[in-house]
Design an enzyme around this catalytic site. Structure first.
Site, PDB file in Angstrom:
ATOM      1  N   SER A   1     -24.677  22.355  20.734  1.00 39.64           N
ATOM      2  CA  SER A   1     -23.880  21.179  21.059  1.00 39.64           C
ATOM      3  C   SER A   1     -24.713  20.173  21.847  1.00 39.64           C
ATOM      4  O   SER A   1     -25.721  19.679  21.359  1.00 39.64           O
ATOM      5  CB  SER A   1     -22.611  21.599  21.815  1.00 39.64           C
ATOM      6  OG  SER A   1     -21.686  20.541  21.891  1.00 39.64           O
TER       7      SER A   1
ATOM      8  N   GLU B   1     -23.979  19.395  12.567  1.00 38.38           N
ATOM      9  CA  GLU B   1     -22.562  19.684  12.760  1.00 38.38           C
ATOM     10  C   GLU B   1     -22.075  18.811  13.891  1.00 38.38           C
ATOM     11  O   GLU B   1     -22.859  18.107  14.538  1.00 38.38           O
ATOM     12  CB  GLU B   1     -22.350  21.167  13.071  1.00 38.38           C
ATOM     13  CG  GLU B   1     -23.072  21.674  14.327  1.00 38.38           C
ATOM     14  CD  GLU B   1     -22.222  21.624  15.588  1.00 38.38           C
ATOM     15  OE1 GLU B   1     -20.990  21.722  15.510  1.00 38.38           O
ATOM     16  OE2 GLU B   1     -22.813  21.477  16.676  1.00 38.38           O
TER      17      GLU B   1
ATOM     18  N   HIS C   1     -19.653  24.545  16.134  1.00 36.57           N
ATOM     19  CA  HIS C   1     -18.421  24.731  16.894  1.00 36.57           C
ATOM     20  C   HIS C   1     -17.380  25.415  16.017  1.00 36.57           C
ATOM     21  O   HIS C   1     -16.378  24.830  15.624  1.00 36.57           O
ATOM     22  CB  HIS C   1     -17.896  23.388  17.376  1.00 36.57           C
ATOM     23  CG  HIS C   1     -18.779  22.694  18.355  1.00 36.57           C
ATOM     24  ND1 HIS C   1     -19.922  22.025  17.973  1.00 36.57           N
ATOM     25  CD2 HIS C   1     -18.693  22.554  19.696  1.00 36.57           C
ATOM     26  CE1 HIS C   1     -20.501  21.504  19.049  1.00 36.57           C
ATOM     27  NE2 HIS C   1     -19.776  21.802  20.101  1.00 36.57           N
TER      28      HIS C   1
END
Length: 307
Positions: A116, A212, A277
């Site tokens: 992330s 992502e 995620h």
């Protein structure tokens, strides 16, 4: 794009330094994550400021200088073999200019794991240290402490990387084909906002791009991809592998954006490769040579990601 230096796999009893370069950390989940690491015969140590809170910016785990000092000390500590992020969130971008990259380079290669917001650090480790890193679960992440698939894939990546050289897609090809390149990527938003900074790559030419995101509606994903297209960052990319798009709207609304923005690249594009995620997120190495086969739905590393 050149393959980056692969660190050595940790031995039983190896020390793992847990740092918080981004958002504030939940103590209960951190303790659960530490217990898991101890169960793997690792020796986790928590950096001094992991449980801190910034006085005026509650989205940060402590002051920038303190979070940076934790990361640098962990990396330069010769007793530490693995540096593992405690969580994502936001804040890693604020650290990269505060780190002594010469000192960190002198400390030698180690294993770095995060996902992330840690994308900013993955890019910096690639640019400043020439080091392959791992986009995977974090110590205080819900997925890590509660999902056996995420736990076991990270464990295998660390201790038996030869057993996890192939990742398989759960979806269908967005664009067919087969390509070879060096893996790079992470969170799409962080890649787009990092463009033009001295700690990020100038482009993805020759790379297999793994992307992502989370919590970004289809128009925001469109915006980030369009930014990378307009700047030329995607020129020459060899292939694209897509991970999860949690809370990015219904996938039937997002998929046309991905087709529109990526389909014209003329390279293979794989969907739903299982990283990011999502429940049971896989650990993917960044900076290693691999083959992306969209027709088979596989990403296969040329060699184990750790020596």
């Amino acid at each position: 794009m050149k393959e980056l230096v692969r660190p050595s796999r940790p031995a039983p009893g190896a020390r793992v330094a847990v740092v918080a370069p981004s958002g504030p950390v939940a103590e209960e989940r951190l303790q659960a994550g530490l217990d898991l690491l101890r169960g793997w015969d690792l020796d986790p140590v928590v950096a001094p400021h992991v449980l801190d809170r910034h006085r005026s910016l509650p989205h940060l785990a402590g002051a920038d200088a303190e979070r940076a000092a934790d990361l640098q000390h962990a990396w330069c500590d010769p007793s530490v073999d693995v540096v593992l992020c405690a969580r994502g969130g936001y804040g890693a971008q604020r650290l990269v200019d505060l780190l002594d990259w010469d000192a960190m380079r002198a400390a030698g290669p180690k294993v770095f794991v995060g996902f992330s917001d840690s994308t900013a650090l993955h890019e910096a480790f690639a640019v400043r240290l020439g080091l392959a890193t791992f986009y995977g679960p974090v110590a205080a992440g819900i997925d890590f402490v509660k999902n056996a698939r995420a736990q076991e894939h990270l464990r295998a990546t660390l201790f038996a990387p030869e057993t996890v050289r192939t990742l398989r897609s759960a979806g269908v090809p967005l664009a067919p084909g087969r390509a070879r390149g060096v893996t790079l990527g992470g969170c799409l938003t962080l890649l787009a906002t990092g463009y033009g900074t001295p700690h990020s790559r100038a482009g993805a030419r020759g790379g297999l791009l793994l992307i992502e995101d989370v919590g970004e509606p289809p128009y925001a994903v469109d915006r980030a991809l369009t930014q990378l297209l307009r700047t030329g960052w995607l020129d020459g990319v060899a292939g694209v592998a897509l991970g999860s798009w949690d809370r990015c709207g219904p996938y039937e609304d997002l998929r046309p954006v991905l087709v529109d923005r990526l389909g014209g690249l003329g390279v293979p594009v794989v969907e739903e490769l299982g990283f990011g995620h999502c429940e049971g997120a896989l650990t993917v190495p960044l900076g290693v040579a691999a083959v992306l086969d969209a027709d088979e739905g596989t990403l296969t590393l040329d060699a184990p990601a750790l020596r």
